[in-house]
Each structure stands twice: as C-alpha cells, then as structure tokens.
Enzyme design. Structure first.
Site, mmCIF file in Angstrom:
data_model
loop_
_atom_site.group_PDB
_atom_site.id
_atom_site.type_symbol
_atom_site.label_atom_id
_atom_site.label_comp_id
_atom_site.label_asym_id
_atom_site.label_seq_id
_atom_site.Cartn_x
_atom_site.Cartn_y
_atom_site.Cartn_z
ATOM 1 N N LYS A 196 93.893 35.335 3.820
ATOM 2 C CA LYS A 196 94.354 34.325 4.745
ATOM 3 C C LYS A 196 93.157 33.509 5.247
ATOM 4 C CE LYS A 196 94.696 35.105 9.072
ATOM 5 N NZ LYS A 196 94.039 35.537 10.308
ATOM 6 N N LYS B 189 97.561 48.969 7.106
ATOM 7 C CA LYS B 189 97.326 49.949 8.180
ATOM 8 C C LYS B 189 98.258 51.141 8.003
ATOM 9 C CE LYS B 189 95.661 46.521 11.485
ATOM 10 N NZ LYS B 189 94.297 46.818 11.886
ATOM 11 N N HIS C 282 100.398 38.389 10.488
ATOM 12 C CA HIS C 282 100.441 39.802 10.874
ATOM 13 C C HIS C 282 101.700 40.182 11.667
ATOM 14 C CE1 HIS C 282 96.467 39.521 9.446
ATOM 15 N NE2 HIS C 282 95.845 39.226 10.568
ATOM 16 N N LYS D 177 93.953 37.152 22.823
ATOM 17 C CA LYS D 177 92.551 37.561 22.836
ATOM 18 C C LYS D 177 92.095 37.737 24.282
ATOM 19 C CE LYS D 177 91.411 36.055 18.360
ATOM 20 N NZ LYS D 177 91.626 37.235 17.536
HETATM 21 C C1 BG6 Z 1 92.481 38.563 11.775
HETATM 22 C C2 BG6 Z 1 92.420 37.423 12.745
HETATM 23 O O1 BG6 Z 1 93.339 38.242 10.713
HETATM 24 O O2 BG6 Z 1 92.937 39.729 12.426
HETATM 25 C C3 BG6 Z 1 91.528 37.779 13.918
HETATM 26 O O3 BG6 Z 1 91.932 36.255 12.102
HETATM 27 C C4 BG6 Z 1 91.954 39.081 14.541
HETATM 28 O O4 BG6 Z 1 91.530 36.737 14.890
HETATM 29 C C5 BG6 Z 1 92.104 40.178 13.475
HETATM 30 O O5 BG6 Z 1 90.984 39.458 15.497
HETATM 31 C C6 BG6 Z 1 92.714 41.426 14.064
HETATM 32 O O6 BG6 Z 1 92.664 42.475 13.129
HETATM 33 P P1 BG6 Z 1 92.587 43.990 13.593
HETATM 34 O O7 BG6 Z 1 92.704 44.768 12.319
HETATM 35 O O8 BG6 Z 1 91.302 44.163 14.293
HETATM 36 O O9 BG6 Z 1 93.759 44.208 14.508
#
Ligand code: BG6
Length: 477
Positions: free
Chosen positions: A143, A177, A235, A326
């Site tokens: 992505k 995951k 996601h 965030k």
């Molecule tokens: C990424 C995003 O795809 O996923 C990020 O671009 C985000 O902004 C990250 O922080 C989160 O992934 P994880 O595995 O840390 O939850």
C-alpha cells in the site's frame, strides 16, 4: 517446515520498509529454519552498491530492527551469504541484464515492489519484456494501492498488462496478524458463535485501532492521505470484512475473498453526522498535527470515527462503529462484539443490565475474552457480575516473541503461493468505491477536523456520536 527453493528480488531493497520489516523478517524465518539453504534474496535499488555493502546494510538493519533476535552473529553471517545486490534503474535500462543473469530457472521467483506505486507499472513491464519473470512468478505490492478508485484502477491495469491476478500479491499487513486469522478460526471453527452472529443477537460492533505514534517523519505522505486513506480503506476495512462476512465454503483464496468483497459492496453510504474527523492538537509538551505535517492550515484527519451499516439480512440495523487515530492515549487495537441484553431479566431491575461482549484483542497482548454474567460469589443474595472468560492463546502459543510477525508470515505465503491473506484487485477497487464519496463529501463541505489533545481518547464528538444512540465506546487501554 522449509518452503520451496526461491529467488526473491526486493525492488527498493535499501529502503525503509526493506530495512525495518522485510529483511529482518526474512532473517527470522531463516533462523526458524524455513528458508532453504539455496534460496536467495536479491536487493535491487538505485544505490551504487555492491553485494558486500548490501550485506553490511542488512547486518545493521537486523541489529537495529530485529527485536526478537535470538540468533547469534554466526547465524546472521550465514543468512547474509544468501543475499545479493544489483544496482538497477527501474525507469531505465541499467541493471536489468545483470538481474536476469543472476536469476535461476525452475524455482519460485518472487518480486517485491517495495517502491512508490508510480513505479509499479514500469517494473512490471520490464520484468516481462526482458524475460526475467515467467508465468509462475509472483509480484508483491505494498500500500498505498492508489489514492482513489481511479488511481487504483490504473495500478491494477498496469499490473494486469503483464501479470495474471493469481500472480499478484497485494499486501495488507493487518491480514498477517495472528489474531486476525484467529478471528476466522473462532467464527468458523466453532458451532457456538455463528448462530448468534447476526442482527438478532448482536447489538453493535466496535473496531478500534488506536496508536500513540504521530505522523513523525512521514508528514508529507500522511498529509495527502489522512486516516481514512492510510488506515480505514485498507486495514480497518479488512477487519470489518472478516467480522461481517458470510462463511466461505472453504478456506481458499477466492472463496474467502469473494465473501469479503460482498461485504464491501453492501456497505451503505455514510451521512455526515455519522462521521467524526479529528486532528491532534498541541499540549505543553507535544506538538500539534499541523506542526508535524508542516502545514499550519492542514485539514487532514489524524483520527476518524465512522458508523458503518451493512445492507444485508445478517446485519440489518446493526451499526459497526470503527475508529482509528494517532497520538491517542494508548496503543490498542481491538474488535468488540457487543451482544444484546437478555430479552427478559428474571433477576429484576436492581440486577442491572448485562451484555455479553466478545473482545478480540489484536495488539498488544493479543487474545480473546468473552464477557459473561455470573452470580457474585458469596452470601449476598442473587447479585450479578460480569467476568471475562479468557480464550487467550498466549499460553497455547508460548512466548509472544515466537509468533511470526505479519510480514514474515505474508512473505512466506507468497513463496508458498497462497493468496488467501492478500487483497484481490476487485476488493481494493470496491473499498475505494466506498471511501471516495465520503472523502469527496467532506472535501466539498470544507470540513475542518475537530481538535483533540495528544494523549486523549480522540475528539469529544466521537463520544457524542455514540451517546446519541445510547452507546459508549470501549475504553482505550
Ligand atoms: C500502516 C500505516 O499501514 O500501518 C501507519 O501507514 C500505521 O500509519 C501502521 O502506523 C500501523 O501498523 P501496526 O502494525 O503498527 O498497527
């Protein structure tokens, strides 16, 4: 169990993702004994490196980013011996014949495009025209897969010009995951849940992906994306699909992806009052989103909450609330399935209301609990309390550090040729077809995100959105 012998080429092999995730991940698979001794990883990038410099870079990356590093220096050196490097100009002609000479025939060939999407088409074309890839080769893309339906379609067309859909692996690392896959096991491996898994018994579902990190050094990319494009379109949408889809007839790539696609296509448009966009604000010690993004007027959302509805029999009138942001108070990703109250309480009003909640925790402390109601122990009469029935698999899995991380698992799936945990082109397009009108809507309205403090649970409006429907968000912790 080792996978079949392979040559894996990583375009963008010296880039951030390769250094942080892909190469340390492959190293851990090597340590786990999954990488055959003949298999090779070929870094390909613009830097004028040789193989020795590439190996030095990867050695440093393993030391820096491999938290679960239980291997010794000798193992690292053995792994590095399987690494090679080619300097390549992906938009030009340099380096391609060296790459071709290096690749072996008769084994799995995989090409990881860890580069900006605008380069996907050029690489796909050259791999094909220069006879480096063949009908069995696989390509892996990251992505962001486009920034709207139109750009996603163009990317799909660029790849489809030279590769069949069965050769294309679009990564969404959330699907790699452990708990996400366990969600399918719990839903479809037990008789217990599926009969209750519908609008008749479920009041609503909450999907939360809360992060403590800000946009840090990625301000430029992020400010053009925002939480909707960065997290929801991919996601959270994938999580929603796995929670809401019908049982596939078998656990096979197209059977699973067909069902996910139906969910995305059944998502209703969302009215503005069911969308809350937020942006983190400065505190005494932390700077604001606008400072991080380098744009004092930015209207990009670093937080979003949505009330999603799926227009089908199973989910009629059952909201699925999703939120992600965030710089929130804790890093916590979970799905909560909140069941309805019992239709009648034989214990009277004073016993209170009790709903069963299935909580699926993605990270950290992955696991599942089912909140059930029991009698409060002791002689105090019939008083009810909620207790968690712990279905965590931490014990079963052993040390959390032994669980392969998402990238490790997904790269091995590419080598095995299993597309189940990868997004199909039509899924990605359907997800954009749903998100585009929402994004266009708030852009046209000149919507300004609501501010929330760094370290909070997000903007107050998100809480109000649920309050209006007599519901509350689960605590972020
Ligand atoms: C990424 C995003 O795809 O996923 C990020 O671009 C985000 O902004 C990250 O922080 C989160 O992934 P994880 O595995 O840390 O939850």
């Amino acid at each position: 169990i080792p996978v079949d012998d392979f040559d894996l080429v990583i375009f963008g092999g010296t880039g951030d993702l390769a250094r942080r995730k892909i190469l340390p991940g492959l190293y851990r698979r090597f340590c786990a004994g999954q990488m055959p001794a003949e298999a090779r990883i070929i870094g390909a990038a613009r830097s004028d490196f040789g193989t020795p410099e590439f190996r030095d870079m990867v050695r440093d990356a393993i030391h820096e980013f491999s938290e679960k590093n239980d291997c010794d220096e000798q193992k690292i050196e053995q792994f590095l011996a399987q690494l090679h490097y080619v300097t390549i100009d992906v938009m030009g002609e340099g380096g391609w014949s060296e790459l071709k000479d290096l690749m072996r025939d008769g084994i799995v060939k995989a090409f990881y495009f860890s580069v900006a999407p605008k380069l996907f088409g050029a690489i796909a074309e050259r791999l094909h025209l220069k006879g480096i890839s063949d009908q069995d080769s696989r390509i892996v893309v990251e992505k962001p897969f486009g920034r709207d339906l139109e750009t996603a379609k163009a990317l799909n067309a660029d790849l489809a010009a030279h590769f069949d859909e069965t050769q294309i692996y679009r990564i969404d690392h959330y699907l790699g995951k452990e708990t996400v896959q366990n969600l399918m096991a719990v839903r479809f491996g037990n008789i217990l849940f599926e009969p209750l898994w519908n609008a008749q018994y479920i009041d609503h579902i909450q999907i939360t992906v809360a992060e403590t990190v800000g946009v840090g050094g990625r301000g430029e990319y992020y400010d053009r994306a925002g939480a909707m494009r960065d997290m929801v379109q991919n996601h959270l949408m994938q999580l929603l699909c796995l929670i809401a889809m019908e049982p596939p007839s078998k656990y096979d790539p197209d059977a699973v992806r067909d069902e996910k696609l139906k969910v995305i296509r059944a998502l209703e448009p969302i009215a503005p009052h069911h969308i809350v966009r937020g942006q983190y604000d400065a505190t005494d010690t932390e700077q604001s989103y606008r400072e991080d993004a380098g744009d004092p007027k930015s209207r990009t959302e670093s937080y979003i909450a949505l009330r999603c509805m799926i227009a089908n029999w199973r989910w009629a009138n059952t909201p699925i609330y999703i939120r992600t942001g965030k710089k929130l108070k804790a890093r916590a990703s979970e799905i909560a399935v909140v069941f309805k109250d019992t239709p009648h309480s034989i214990f009277g009003e004073e016993a209170g209301k009790h709903a069963n909640v299935l909580r699926i925790r993605l990270q950290p402390n992955e696991g599942m609990t089912l909140q059930v109601t029991i009698k409060e122990p002791g002689p105090g009469g019939m008083r009810l309390v909620d207790v968690p029935l712990d279905m965590s698999f931490a014990d079963a899995l052993g040390d959390e550090d032994d669980v392969p991380d998402a990238y490790e698992r997904l790269i091995m799936d590419v080598i095995r040729g299993n597309q189940t945990l990868f997004m199909r082109g039509d899924e990605v397009e359907a997800a954009w077809a749903w998100t585009d009108p929402l994004i266009n809507g708030w852009t046209a309205r000149n919507d300004v995100p609501k501010l929330y403090d760094v370290g909070s649970a997000g903007p107050d409006d998100a809480a109000l959105m649920l309050k209006r429907e007599n519901r509350v968000w689960r605590e972020i912790k």
